[in-house]
Design a protein around this motif. Structure first.
Motif, PDB file in Angstrom:
ATOM      1  N   ALA A  16       0.832  -1.206   0.000  1.00 52.36           N
ATOM      2  CA  ALA A  16       0.000   0.000   0.000  1.00 52.36           C
ATOM      3  C   ALA A  16       0.863   1.251   0.000  1.00 52.36           C
ATOM      4  CB  ALA A  16      -0.936  -0.015   1.204  1.00 52.36           C
ATOM      5  N   GLN A  23      -3.809   0.871   3.333  1.00 57.61           N
ATOM      6  CA  GLN A  23      -3.742  -0.580   3.480  1.00 57.61           C
ATOM      7  C   GLN A  23      -5.118  -1.183   3.272  1.00 57.61           C
ATOM      8  OE1 GLN A  23      -4.948  -2.688   6.245  1.00 57.61           O
ATOM      9  NE2 GLN A  23      -4.213  -4.455   5.104  1.00 57.61           N
ATOM     10  N   TYR A  26      -5.763  -1.462  -0.422  1.00 62.49           N
ATOM     11  CA  TYR A  26      -5.005  -2.583  -0.975  1.00 62.49           C
ATOM     12  C   TYR A  26      -5.677  -3.903  -0.623  1.00 62.49           C
ATOM     13  CZ  TYR A  26      -1.532  -5.820  -2.445  1.00 62.49           C
ATOM     14  OH  TYR A  26      -0.916  -6.867  -3.083  1.00 62.49           O
TER      15      TYR A  26
END
Length: 64
Positions: A16, A23, A26
């Motif tokens: 990420a 995150q 992702y």
């Protein structure tokens, strides 16, 4: 995508950061909740030095 990331001992957070996304975003890509963009796939292919087709499981050859 998860397999290549884990095979290279890379965390979702590291990917990420590399992609300049959160995150959570992702994770959603990786779990299929959102579709990969072409530009993201190219960035990931460059990161792992493989073809986009390899990432998409369209070939077993890592590079052309």
């Amino acid at each position: 995508m998860r397999a290549i990331r884990e095979d290279n001992d890379i965390t979702q957070a590291q990917m990420a950061t590399y992609l300049n996304i959160s995150q959570n975003t992702y994770s959603q890509y990786e779990t299929g909740k959102i579709e990969w963009t072409a530009s993201t796939l190219v960035q990931i292919a460059d990161y792992f030095d493989v073809s986009v087709d390899y990432l998409l499981d369209r070939t077993s050859k890592k590079k052309w």
